[in-house]
Design a protein around this motif. Structure first.
Motif, PDB file in Angstrom:
ATOM      1  N   PHE A 123     -51.290 -24.536  69.454  1.00 14.56           N
ATOM      2  CA  PHE A 123     -50.097 -24.034  70.134  1.00 14.56           C
ATOM      3  C   PHE A 123     -49.591 -22.750  69.491  1.00 14.56           C
ATOM      4  O   PHE A 123     -49.177 -21.823  70.176  1.00 14.56           O
ATOM      5  CB  PHE A 123     -49.002 -25.106  70.129  1.00 14.56           C
ATOM      6  N   LEU A 124     -49.660 -22.675  68.160  1.00 13.84           N
ATOM      7  CA  LEU A 124     -49.258 -21.441  67.455  1.00 13.84           C
ATOM      8  C   LEU A 124     -50.177 -20.294  67.845  1.00 13.84           C
ATOM      9  O   LEU A 124     -49.729 -19.159  68.047  1.00 13.84           O
ATOM     10  CB  LEU A 124     -49.340 -21.647  65.940  1.00 13.84           C
ATOM     11  N   LEU A 125     -51.456 -20.614  67.947  1.00 10.96           N
ATOM     12  CA  LEU A 125     -52.431 -19.591  68.320  1.00 10.96           C
ATOM     13  C   LEU A 125     -52.123 -19.059  69.721  1.00 10.96           C
ATOM     14  O   LEU A 125     -52.115 -17.839  69.953  1.00 10.96           O
ATOM     15  CB  LEU A 125     -53.833 -20.203  68.268  1.00 10.96           C
ATOM     16  N   LEU A 127     -49.285 -19.153  71.208  1.00 14.68           N
ATOM     17  CA  LEU A 127     -48.030 -18.412  71.080  1.00 14.68           C
ATOM     18  C   LEU A 127     -48.307 -16.980  70.620  1.00 14.68           C
ATOM     19  O   LEU A 127     -47.827 -16.005  71.213  1.00 14.68           O
ATOM     20  CB  LEU A 127     -47.172 -19.129  70.041  1.00 14.68           C
ATOM     21  N   ALA A 128     -49.112 -16.857  69.568  1.00 18.62           N
ATOM     22  CA  ALA A 128     -49.428 -15.538  69.023  1.00 18.62           C
ATOM     23  C   ALA A 128     -50.183 -14.707  70.052  1.00 18.62           C
ATOM     24  O   ALA A 128     -49.888 -13.533  70.260  1.00 18.62           O
ATOM     25  CB  ALA A 128     -50.251 -15.688  67.748  1.00 18.62           C
ATOM     26  N   PHE A 129     -51.144 -15.352  70.713  1.00 18.18           N
ATOM     27  CA  PHE A 129     -51.982 -14.614  71.659  1.00 18.18           C
ATOM     28  C   PHE A 129     -51.161 -14.094  72.836  1.00 18.18           C
ATOM     29  O   PHE A 129     -51.287 -12.937  73.234  1.00 18.18           O
ATOM     30  CB  PHE A 129     -53.107 -15.518  72.155  1.00 18.18           C
ATOM     31  N   SER A 131     -48.028 -13.528  72.857  1.00 14.62           N
ATOM     32  CA  SER A 131     -47.067 -12.514  72.436  1.00 14.62           C
ATOM     33  C   SER A 131     -47.742 -11.163  72.229  1.00 14.62           C
ATOM     34  O   SER A 131     -47.126 -10.127  72.398  1.00 14.62           O
ATOM     35  CB  SER A 131     -46.358 -12.957  71.157  1.00 14.62           C
ATOM     36  N   VAL A 132     -49.031 -11.198  71.874  1.00 12.74           N
ATOM     37  CA  VAL A 132     -49.764  -9.945  71.660  1.00 12.74           C
ATOM     38  C   VAL A 132     -50.117  -9.308  73.002  1.00 12.74           C
ATOM     39  O   VAL A 132     -49.887  -8.135  73.225  1.00 12.74           O
ATOM     40  CB  VAL A 132     -51.038 -10.221  70.841  1.00 12.74           C
ATOM     41  N   GLN A 134     -49.868  -9.520  77.363  1.00 15.93           N
ATOM     42  CA  GLN A 134     -48.709  -9.761  78.215  1.00 15.93           C
ATOM     43  C   GLN A 134     -48.794 -11.162  78.802  1.00 15.93           C
ATOM     44  O   GLN A 134     -49.880 -11.666  79.028  1.00 15.93           O
ATOM     45  CB  GLN A 134     -48.666  -8.709  79.325  1.00 15.93           C
ATOM     46  N   ALA A 211     -47.090 -25.967  80.103  1.00 14.27           N
ATOM     47  CA  ALA A 211     -45.687 -26.326  80.325  1.00 14.27           C
ATOM     48  C   ALA A 211     -44.851 -25.959  79.101  1.00 14.27           C
ATOM     49  O   ALA A 211     -43.753 -25.395  79.232  1.00 14.27           O
ATOM     50  CB  ALA A 211     -45.578 -27.818  80.621  1.00 14.27           C
ATOM     51  N   ALA A 212     -45.385 -26.253  77.900  1.00 18.14           N
ATOM     52  CA  ALA A 212     -44.633 -25.963  76.680  1.00 18.14           C
ATOM     53  C   ALA A 212     -44.450 -24.455  76.514  1.00 18.14           C
ATOM     54  O   ALA A 212     -43.369 -23.988  76.142  1.00 18.14           O
ATOM     55  CB  ALA A 212     -45.347 -26.558  75.475  1.00 18.14           C
ATOM     56  N   PHE A 215     -41.981 -23.299  78.952  1.00 18.51           N
ATOM     57  CA  PHE A 215     -40.682 -23.839  78.530  1.00 18.51           C
ATOM     58  C   PHE A 215     -40.054 -22.917  77.483  1.00 18.51           C
ATOM     59  O   PHE A 215     -38.849 -22.685  77.474  1.00 18.51           O
ATOM     60  CB  PHE A 215     -40.872 -25.246  77.965  1.00 18.51           C
ATOM     61  N   LEU A 216     -40.889 -22.367  76.597  1.00 16.04           N
ATOM     62  CA  LEU A 216     -40.386 -21.463  75.568  1.00 16.04           C
ATOM     63  C   LEU A 216     -40.230 -20.033  76.097  1.00 16.04           C
ATOM     64  O   LEU A 216     -39.950 -19.105  75.340  1.00 16.04           O
ATOM     65  CB  LEU A 216     -41.308 -21.450  74.355  1.00 16.04           C
TER      66      LEU A 216
END
Lengths: 275, 329, 261
Positions: A123-125, A127-129, A131-132, A134, A211-212, A215-216
């Motif tokens: 999930f962190l990955l 998130l990072a991807f 954010s990098v 679009q 979904a998560a 959601f964020l």
């Protein structure tokens, strides 16, 4: 034909398949059922469910039709779930097959990469991807697949290792097929059935991860998703909790459908192996 | 014990190249981003001239080439220096250390609770495969496992915090309560009940299903038939013979799930506004603070490695067959 | 003399099977008697053993009677009979210490505490000739050879001093020399304790060398039951003659070093 009969033999699988069929039908027919943009303002805001026949599930904070959002959200969930699983299985199957077939240093290096992906929270990955790049649908799909391909890779590699010593691979080598050609034409198709059984779990995980992410607020802002609907409802959680609850129920139904379908697949494969 | 020590050493050493792959991979992933923390900072202060940009870039080392920055980063990692957060204007290591305990409380309690109750309920279900209670628990756990944790968190929050007012809706402790010692611990525990439940219930379902499936496999094995032929008490057969063996793959899974639980806590922390590690990741994304995100990913990978080494140690204690050949050789 | 065990018209049908796996089998076993039950796989001999031990899979239908006249009640697994299975690698729990696995039936049935049951287990390991029983008590199954594991399984099965030991193909997974040692062990244990033995095997030579009587099973039925010597020398049933015939063919070649075809 007997595969179908074996599948029908498991009640879980049949219930799951039916659930998924209904959801798929809803997703496909969404533009017909609720034409136009589900994100547009359709009526009075915060209309409670069952009050107005035009809005059976009410409207949200901005007056958007909840049922229309729900129906269109099915598209995003299923599309992302299935596409991410396909990408993950494809990457995993290719890398796993390569590793298993090449052996030696290549295998060692590829498996360390698999390890690396396994110790970073998917999930962190994602998130990072996201954010990098679009937050568009393809990016979200790829981001989720990044955290899900290691399982299929390990499975494919194990399958290849068990298959590669068998006769037909040896004979392919004797008639002069290139190792890569053998990998793709002879070994890969054989490794696919057990990988498929794993896919259901990956689809379910992908639906939940999508979904998560949305959601964020890291989903594609231009399409409606169940996760973004849940997030949207949070600001009026005290006065209108149904806005967050209803899309969550849709998510649960989808994921249950996928799990049950997967159990049906697993039962089918188990029976095939026993036969 | 020698067996265990050797295992820890070997695992730690084999983790180094993997961690290196994580660092390098994450570095280049974040490097490919358009816009860096300076851009984000400029947007937040309403823009600036080229001289300010250049000066900022230089002060954060962003004017150097990617490779030389990677080299510098690796060097500073060896000194446990994770760099400087532009968004928070603080050293990253301190920031992470400050947030990490909250996440560890959340993850640790959720893991412990889900593992204990998941395996116990799994034993209840797996003690009699096909029985009514097995079916009920199987279907129930399947449904529970399909629930998104963040949504479960919201539902729990609506029910127990908003409606019933039993627990606080958000935060890790009552702000400026002046509580100390045990009072403070109890306050934190009260704040953690709902987020821990949301995370633990999902994984409880997973461990229940794993334990149950494992037991169903073990029941078919010869040594269980032998135990039944000895006329042992049913409870002894279920616990000592079936469950004891079925526990092994569940423990393995516990290690494999460590990364996923850390990921799950990111979302849960957001739902309950817990100032933890996961929420920090979300804030890093919002601030476009690549070095911070990098530090978070590196630390979480380290955390997962440590959890897995602990799990390996537990596994060695549980399974006498592991590593036995090395000791004798 | 009162029979130890009395079977009348015992039949077993497995779920979703039309034909019974065991069809109306009746026989007696005297206390201390060694009875071999022979037949090929699928003849019903293992089903007979499982039915006796109450270990039939769920859904199997059982009819007829199993009585224990000398007990005057129904038998309790472990206490009145013990059982040894074919695969010595799989019939011990891989993660429990040998001591516990040998002692547990004694602790359960003899009213001993774990310490006393452990002392008994130590003595049993010595009786089945495990080298260094003290060390073996604390060891795990994977540290022993196949033959040793089978001895341990036997020790565990007889820990509560049952009157009957059921050995279901207990020697067929072992090589010939180890097989002979296990057979000798069975003979000694039965002689010393007056324990009866049901030896289930497909090996007629093994049956003849150990058993007092031999029962021949074929297609779920008992086709012949006679004292061992008599059955081998003057077989009555065609199937018994057939079994003896194929056996002689096999043993024409030296048994040691024979490779699996």
């Amino acid at each position: 034909m007997s595969a179908v009969r074996r599948f029908i033999g498991s009640p879980e699988g049949v219930i799951g398949a039916l659930l998924l069929l209904v959801l798929a039908a809803i997703a496909l027919l969404a533009p017909l059922l609720f034409p136009g943009d589900p994100l547009r303002i359709a009526g009075r805001p915060l209309l409670v469910p069952f009050a107005d026949p035009a809005f059976p599930l009410g409207t949200d904070r901005l007056g958007r039709n909840v049922l229309a959002g729900l129906v269109h959200g099915a598209r995003a969930s299923l599309l992302v779930g299935i596409a991410a699983a396909l990408v993950a299985v494809a990457i995993g199957a290719i890398i796993g097959t390569l590793a298993g077939f090449a052996g030696g240093l290549v295998d060692e290096a590829l498996m360390r990469v698999v390890d690396a992906f396994q110790i970073v929270p998917g999930f962190l990955l994602a998130l990072a991807f996201v954010s990098v790049a679009q937050p568009t649908l393809p990016v979200v799909i790829f981001a989720i697949a990044l955290g899900a391909w290691t399982g299929p890779a390990r499975l494919a590699r194990a399958e290849v290792l068990s298959i590669r010593e068998r006769d037909y691979v040896a004979s392919a080598r004797i008639i002069g097929m290139h190792p890569l050609e053998i990998a793709l034409r002879e070994v890969l198709p054989n490794a696919i059935p057990p990988v498929l059984a794993l896919s259901a779990v990956i689809v379910a995980g992908a639906v939940l991860t999508e979904a998560a992410l949305s959601f964020l607020g890291l989903g594609d802002p231009n399409i409606v998703t169940w996760g973004s609907m849940i997030a949207e409802g949070r600001s009026v959680l005290r006065s209108a909790p149904y806005l967050s609850i209803v899309p969550g129920l849709a998510l649960v139904a989808t994921v249950i459908g996928v799990y049950l379908f997967g159990e049906g697949l697993a039962t089918m494969l188990a029976r095939r192996d026993r036969a | 014990m020698n067996r265990a020590l050797r295992l820890v050493g070997r695992r730690a050493i084999s983790s180094i190249p993997v961690l290196l792959i994580v660092v390098v991979g994450t570095f280049f992933l974040l490097e490919s981003a358009s816009g860096d923390a300076v851009d984000a900072y400029l947007v937040s202060i309403g823009g600036g001239d080229a001289a300010l940009v250049a000066q900022l870039r230089q002060s954060y080392g962003l004017d150097q080439s990617a490779l030389s920055r990677l080299w510098l980063y690796l060097g500073s990692l060896l000194r446990f220096d994770l760099g400087w957060s532009v968004g928070f204007n603080r050293p990253i290591a301190g920031l992470i250390l400050e947030r990490l305990p909250n996440t560890l409380y959340l993850m640790g309690s959720a893991t412990a609770l889900s593992f204990v109750f998941g395996t116990l309920l799994g034993i209840v279900a797996g003690a009699k495969p096909g029985s009514l209670r097995d079916r009920v628990l199987s279907i129930g756990s399947l449904a529970l496992y399909a629930v998104p944790s963040f949504w479960l968190g919201l539902v729990l929050s609506i029910t127990f915090a908003v409606q019933l007012r039993w627990f606080p809706t958000s935060g890790i402790e009552t702000i400026a309560s002046g509580k100390e010692g045990l009072d403070r611990a109890l306050d934190i525990a009260r704040h953690l009940v709902l987020p821990v439940s949301a995370l633990a219930l999902i994984y409880l379902a997973l461990f229940l299903r794993l334990m149950r499936a494992g037991m169903a496999e073990i029941w078919r094995l010869d040594f269980v038939r032998a135990a039944r032929a000895k006329g042992l008490a049913p409870s002894r057969i279920v616990l000592r013979h079936v469950a004891r063996n079925a526990l092994l793959p569940v423990v393995t899974m516990l290690g494999l799930q460590a990364a996923s639980m850390l990921g799950g806590s990111v979302v849960i922390e957001s739902v309950f506004a817990i100032p933890g590690f996961g929420r920090l990741a979300q804030e890093a994304v919002g601030l476009r603070d690549a070095p911070l995100l990098m530090g978070i990913i590196v630390v979480s990978a380290l955390l997962v490695i440590c959890v897995n080494i602990v799990i390996d140690l537990i596994y060695v204690l549980l399974d006498p067959r592991v590593g036995a050949s090395e000791v004798s050789s | 003399m009162t029979a130890l065990l009395h079977l009348t018209e015992l039949s077993v049908t497995y779920p979703r099977q039309a034909e019974p796996a065991l069809d109306a089998v009746s026989l007696d076993i005297a206390p201390g008697e060694k009875l071999a039950i022979i037949g090929e796989s699928g003849s019903g001999k293992s089903t007979l053993a499982l039915a006796l031990a109450g270990l039939l899979p769920r859904g199997a239908r059982l009819s007829g009677n199993i009585t224990w006249p000398s007990l005057g009640r129904s038998a309790r697994a472990g206490a009145d009979f013990g059982m040894v299975f074919q695969d010595p690698g799989a019939s011990l729990n891989p993660v429990l210490r040998i001591g516990e696995q040998v002692a547990e039936a004694a602790q359960r049935h003899l009213g001993l505490d774990w310490e006393k049951a452990g002392i008994l287990a130590l003595e049993l390991l010595g009786r089945v000739r495990i080298p260094d029983p003290e060390l073996a008590m604390r060891a795990y199954p994977h540290q022993f050879s196949g033959g040793q594991r089978q001895r341990i399984a036997i020790a565990a099965a007889i820990a509560a001093r049952p009157r009957l030991l059921i050995a279901d193909e207990a020697t067929s997974a072992l090589d010939v020399l180890v097989q002979a040692e296990i057979v000798a062990l069975f003979r000694d244990l039965c002689a010393a304790d007056g324990m009866a033995l049901i030896l289930i095997t497909h090996d007629i030579a093994l049956a003849a060398s150990l058993a007092d009587r031999i029962a021949v099973m074929h297609q779920a039925r008992l086709v012949e039951l006679a004292p061992a010597l008599q059955l081998v020398e003057t077989p009555q049933a065609d199937y018994t003659r057939h079994l003896l015939g194929t056996h002689i063919d096999l043993t024409d070649t030296p048994r040691i070093g024979r490779t699996v075809p």
